[in-house]
Each structure stands twice: as structure tokens, then as C-alpha cells.
Design a protein around this motif. Structure first.
Motif, PDB file in Angstrom:
ATOM      1  N   ALA A 170       0.838  -1.202   0.000  1.00  0.00           N
ATOM      2  CA  ALA A 170       0.000   0.000   0.000  1.00  0.00           C
ATOM      3  C   ALA A 170       0.873   1.252   0.000  1.00  0.00           C
ATOM      4  N   ASN A 195       0.789   3.910  -3.035  1.00  0.00           N
ATOM      5  CA  ASN A 195       0.434   5.304  -2.771  1.00  0.00           C
ATOM      6  C   ASN A 195       1.562   6.247  -3.163  1.00  0.00           C
ATOM      7  N   SER A 247      -6.904  -6.318  -7.579  1.00  0.00           N
ATOM      8  CA  SER A 247      -7.282  -5.326  -6.572  1.00  0.00           C
ATOM      9  C   SER A 247      -6.244  -4.215  -6.484  1.00  0.00           C
ATOM     10  N   HIS A 297      -6.846  -0.034  -8.132  1.00  0.00           N
ATOM     11  CA  HIS A 297      -6.598   1.074  -7.224  1.00  0.00           C
ATOM     12  C   HIS A 297      -5.839   2.194  -7.912  1.00  0.00           C
TER      13      HIS A 297
END
Lengths: 331, 308
Positions: free
Chosen positions: A193, A197, A218, A222
Motif C-alpha cells: 500500500a 500510494n 485489486s 486502485h
């Protein structure tokens, strides 16, 4: 105008069977067969597909470490695939890549500072040492590393930090296009993550266009604006990320999405699961007609016939005449 | 006020952070090597032998080529090793000081070994890395050339060369240089084949680094560990090789000498009660070889990739 336009990209490898004569012609392995997609400036295209579907080969062809055997790679209108190696080298600083295995992508004998500085020193050998040091420090800070770590060696870092070093190396030349070949699949989930990000922030700040490859839908949904679903080197479905992930049309996309667990035990238990049986067929002898038919739950006899199956529906393209829209939760 | 001093302390700490030095893989290997007692002993012995070869001449009472005619025919009882006469190691068959000659022989033998290994490292590594990195047809041609060169019995070629062109140091170095790099190039090529598929090489290609720079910057440093180990084992091989040539009487020319030549002369006098003529050169020969082997073993353990 798209910054990158891939038209009918083909990549073939020569495969020599063991013990054959040196003059017997090698067999052709079609790793990528006729791939086309566009990438608009500042956007992200996600490439998904299971292992062996040719995603990484596409990345290598785009970045030029594997020669394309056919088709065009139009980057800002110029065909990268048709360039001579010398000509291509000048364009390399605009297209950079982040690799799958963070540690393996860093030379164990070089310090982190030298690794990050390498693209800079290669393309601008006249840059002064102070300037190199400053830019390396800047980019390391930008990816979330302390600039005073420049004298350390890759094995002294964790996987997530190594991936940040890889990203810093890719971005130090301020490229226009960044190709991420499964940048997070070797990292654990919390670090995944962070890295995803970080990539999104960097993309926004530096106006990067990105190609993001993953086998995990998934993660891709994102970060991507558009998604291309690949199977055995061919496009099965492509379209806007929301459309593909929420309303999958192709049976393969539906199977991929159904394999993503829903973080809700009740929903997860309730939904039906079309599980894909069997293995990916050998790309040396792909099935005739639609390559997915050997594992497709909806396969019909005429799927074996060679013909153009691409169906267009708005922005979505599906390579299956028997496609039907399904809700992502219901597949 | 308190806050300010706290800030100052933080600044101090940050300043110290600014110069973090990394531990390179080389530094790790050095630590492992120095912890290995046998290897360290081997290294110390090597240094001592090198000092002996370089500076031993200053302690000799006689020049290596000075012939003491008064000792001729009386070697067995008047040329024995003794401190009074100044012949620490005794004299050789011709009445020359064996200490001075051993110093000279040790120096030349080590020079031959190091030069041979150096040629092997430079030529062999670059040749093998280039062949392996480029691959394909170039690799085939380059490595088949090595195969052909290897299939030639070099000992005979070298002996022929020495007979035809005359015996000289240059010919000997040329001959040793010609063969020493062949094995090395094969080793370097094999390693390169596995290194060139690593992602960091691909990253360098994608960055746009030129092939030759990639070989020098990314391939060679990563195969250097094995090359160093092999070259320390190659030095004694070269010394033995030179000794064999000298033993046949074809190597180093008089008045120059090498350990092999000295051992040869000593062995000829074995039955005349002058065993020191064999013992001293043989001692230095064996000690040097053992030291090199221990150092090589220690380096292999220290640089072994499995330990990382």
C-alpha cells in the motif's frame, strides 16, 4: 494525442529444442501476439493476467530490453521499435522501469547513491559531482528515503526500501513514462500500500504516465485509469478501470475477478465461484481460434475458428462474441 | 531555552547521521577472511616471503653471481651453511652463495606467478565477460577459439619457442601469459551468463548504459570474487609450471635463477652430501605454495556467495 500508442505489438522468442542441430530453424514462441492500446499523458494503464500471460514481456518490449518482432511502439509519435540501438539509447531516459524483485534489480556491489545516479551519469556525463549528489539526495527524499543513506549497499535495506531505491533510480531523469513491472508483488501487504500510494503521489506531482503491471486485480484497479486484461499474450478485455472491474464482460476477466477475495465473510461465502480449471496452455502451441477456449466455461465449437472476435462497446473492447455483463459481486 | 538546547542536540545527531558509511560486501568478506586463522597465517607467511625476496639481497654477504673458486670441489665440507663464512645457506655446486641465489630465485618465481595470474585476471576476465555478455554467435566464436588454444599441448609449444627464439625471461612470460588466461576466461564466461540475466543488468540496459560499460560496471565486479579466488590458486600453478620448465633446463637463464632451477641443481647433487642445496630452495618453494593455497582457500570461504 496519446503519449504512448502500441499498435499490434508482437514479441517472439526463438526456442531451440535440446540436442537439435545448430542449423535446424528454432521454433517460434509467440509471447505477445498483436497487442494494441493507447496511453494518454498523465494516465495509468494497468496490465493484468495470470503468470505466463506475457505482461512482463510487454514491459520489456516497451523499455527495449527485448526486441519487438512486429508492430509499432509509438512514443510521442516516434516508433521506438524501428529505431537503431544508438538512436533508441537517446530516448531511454524518457521511458524508465521499476522491477519486480526489488533486491535483484540493484547491483549488490554498488552503493545506493551510485545506483540512483547511474541514469544521470549515463545520459549527462558532464554533470558535476555536487549536482549529481544534490539531485540524488532530492529524489531519495522524494521517494521517502533519508539522503544520508547514499553510501549504503542494497543488502542493508528492506524490500520496501529497495523498491523505493528502484523508483528513485527510475525517476531521477524525470522520465515521461514509467513502466512498473509488478512493483509490489514481492512486498508484503502493508508495504504494498505504501509503495502504491507513493507511485500515485509521484505520478500526480511529476505528471508521469504509467503502465502498471500486476497479477492482482485489486492492486491494479486502485491505481489504473484503464485496464488491459491479457491471456497468453493477447488482449481479452480492455476498458476504463471501473467498467472492467465492476462490470466484467469477458469470461476470463470474470474468473480473475472472482478470484479476488472480498473482505466480508458473508458476501465472500455467498458468491458463486467459477474456478478456472487446468493450466495455461503452452505458448509454443497455442489453441486455435480463441486462445482461452480450452479453459473457458462458455466455450462453443466455433470458438476454435480463427476470426476476429473483438467486440466494441463504448470504451470497452472484449475479445469474445459470447460476452455478457456481470456484476463484479455476482460473478 | 530548554527547547533550543534540545533542538541543538537534535541538529548534532542529524549531522552525525549525515555520514553513514555502508558495509560493502567486500568489507564483509574482509572480516570473514581475517577471522580465518589458516588464511591469515598464509597471508603473513606470503608477506614474509615477499619481504625476503625483496630485501633479502641486502643481507647477503656475496653477490648471487660471484663464484668462489676456492670452494670448487670442496663444497661438501667447506661450503656448508654457516654464519662465520657468510654463506648462510651454504654455497651451490659452482661455489656461489646459495642465500643470495635463493633470494633471487624466490623473487623471480613469485614474479612469474604473479605476472601469469595478472595476465589471466585481466585478459581472461575481460575476454570471458565479453563473450558471455554478448552471447550468440560472438560467444560461440570466442569460446571455440579458447577450446582450440586449449587443445594445443602448450608445454611442447613453449619448449619449442624457448628452443627456437632462445631462452629469455620475455619468452617465458609470453608463454605463461598465453596459457594462463584460457581457464580464467571460461570461468568468467560461465559466471557472466548467470549475471547477465539478473534484473540489475536489465535495469542498466533499460537506462541506456553502453554494453562495454555494463560489462565493466555491473558484470566484472560481481564475478571478481570467483576470479580472485581462482587467481590466488593460479599463482602457485604458474610457479610450478615455471619450475618445471626450469627443471628441464629451459626456463630462466644463468646467471639468473628461479626456485625451480635451484631445486634442479640441488637435486643433481643429492648424492654428494650437500643436501642443503636442495633443502633451502625446496623449503621456500613449498612454503610459498602452501601459503598461496591457504590464502586461496580462505578467500574462497570469505567470498563464497552461499555465506551471504
Amino acid at each position: 494525442m496519446p503519449i504512448l500508442s502500441v499498435k499490434d505489438l508482437q514479441v517472439t522468442f526463438d526456442v531451440r529444442s535440446a540436442g537439435s542441430w545448430p542449423w535446424t530453424p528454432p521454433r517460434k514462441l509467440h509471447a505477445v501476439g498483436g497487442l494494441s492500446f493507447d496511453l494518454e499523458p498523465g494516465q495509468t494503464v494497468g496490465l493484468v493476467g495470470e503468470s505466463g500471460s506475457g505482461k512482463s514481456t510487454v514491459a520489456r518490449a516497451l523499455v527495449g530490453t527485448v526486441p519487438a518482432s512486429g508492430g509499432q511502439i509509438l512514443f510521442e509519435g516516434q516508433d521506438l521499435a524501428a529505431m537503431s540501438p544508438q538512436e533508441r539509447r537517446r530516448h531511454r531516459k524518457d521511458v524508465q522501469m521499476v522491477f519486480q524483485d526489488p533486491l535483484a534489480a540493484l547491483n549488490p556491489r554498488m552503493t545506493v547513491g551510485d545506483i540512483v545516479a547511474e541514469p544521470l551519469v549515463t545520459h549527462h556525463p558532464e554533470t558535476s559531482r555536487a549536482e549529481v549528489k544534490k539531485r540524488v539526495g532530492d529524489i531519495m527524499e522524494r521517494v521517502g528515503l533519508l539522503p544520508n543513506l547514499v553510501n549504503r549497499y542494497p543488502h542493508e535495506f528492506s524490500g520496501g526500501q529497495c523498491q523505493r531505491i528502484g523508483i528513485a533510480r527510475a525517476l531521477v531523469m524525470k522520465p515521461k513514462l514509467l513502466i512498473c513491472d509488478e512493483p509490489v508483488s514481492a512486498l508484503d501487504v502493508s508495504v504494498q500500500a505504501q509503495v502504491v500510494n507513493l507511485l500515485r503521489d509521484l505520478q500526480r506531482d511529476m505528471g508521469l504516465s504509467m503502465i502498471f503491471i500486476a497479477h492482482d486485480l485489486s492492486v491494479v484497479k486502485h491505481i489504473s485509469d484503464r485496464i488491459v486484461v491479457m491471456y497468453l499474450g493477447r488482449i481479452m478485455e480492455s476498458g476504463p478501470a471501473r467498467e472492467v472491474t465492476l462490470r466484467p464482460r469477458h469470461p476470463y476477466t470474470q474468473a480473475l475477478i472472482s478470484s479476488v477475495p472480498i473482505p466480508d465473510p458473508v458476501l465472500e461465502k455467498a458468491r458463486p465461484r467459477p474456478i478456472l480449471e487446468g493450466e495455461l496452455p503452452s505458448p509454443l502451441s497455442p489453441p486455435s481460434g480463441c486462445v482461452f477456449r480450452t479453459r473457458c466455461p462458455k466455450a462453443k465449437p466455433d470458438c476454435a475458428e480463427p476470426k476476429d472476435r473483438i467486440q466494441r462497446e463504448g470504451e470497452v473492447q472484449v475479445a469474445c462474441p459470447y460476452q455478457e455483463v456481470k456484476d463484479a459481486l455476482a460473478v | 531555552m530548554k527547547l533550543a538546547s534540545g533542538d541543538a542536540k537534535l541538529l548534532d545527531e542529524t549531522a552525525q547521521l549525515a555520514s553513514i558509511r555502508g558495509r560493502s560486501l567486500w568489507a564483509d568478506a574482509r572480516g570473514r577472511f581475517l577471522r580465518n586463522r589458516a588464511a591469515l597465517l598464509g597471508l603473513i607467511v606470503l608477506v614474509l616471503v615477499a619481504i625476503f625476496a625483496l630485501f633479502g639481497g641486502y643481507f647477503a654477504k656475496y653477490e648471487p653471481d660471484y663464484v668462489d673458486f676456492s670452494l670448487m670441489g670442496a663444497n661438501a665440507y667447506r661450503g656448508v651453511p654457516s654464519f662465520e663464512s657468510g654463506h648462510y645457506f651454504g654455497v651451490d655446486f659452482d661455489g656461489r652463495d646459495l642465500f643470495a641465489r635463493t633470494v633471487q630465485g624466490t623473487g623471480i618465481s613469485m614474479l612469474v606467478g604473479v605476472v601469469g595470474a595478472l595476465v589471466a585476471v585481466v585478459v581472461g576476465t575481460l575476454y570471458g565477460a565479453t563473450a558471455g555478455y554478448i552471447g550468440g554467435r560472438v560467444d560461440n566464436i570466442m569460446m571455440r577459439t579458447v577450446d582450440i588454444l586449449m587443445s594445443i599441448p602448450f608445454m611442447f609449444v613453449l619448449i619449442l619457442m624457448l628452443v627456437i627464439f632462445g631462452r629469455s625471461m620475455f619468452m617465458l612470460f609470453l608463454g605463461i601469459g598465453l596459457i594462463s588466461w584460457l581457464d580464467m576466461s571460461r570461468i568468467a564466461r560461465g559466471q557472466t551468463l548467470s549475471i547477465k540475466n539478473k534484473e540489475f543488468v536489465e535495469a542498466a540496459v533499460a537506462t541506456g548504459v553502453r554494453p562495454f560499460t555494463i560489462i565493466l560496471r555491473h558484470v566484472v565486479p560481481n564475478l571478481l570474487g570467483i576470479v580472485i579466488v581462482y587467481s590466488t590458486l593460479l599463482v602457485p600453478q604458474m610457479i610450478i609450471f615455471e619450475s618445471f620448465i626450469s627443471y628441464l633446463g629451459l626456463g630462466i637463464q644463468e646467471p639468473q635463477t628461479s626456485l625451480g632451477a635451484l631445486i634442479n641443481q640441488g637435486a643433481e647433487q643429492m648424492n654428494n652430501g650437500t643436501l642443503w642445496m636442495l633443502a633451502f630452495p625446496l623449503f621456500f618453494f613449498l612454503v610459498t605454495l602452501f601459503a598461496f593455497f591457504f590464502v586461496g582457500d580462505g578467500l574462497r570461504d570469505a567470498l563464497d556467495p552461499k555465506d551471504r
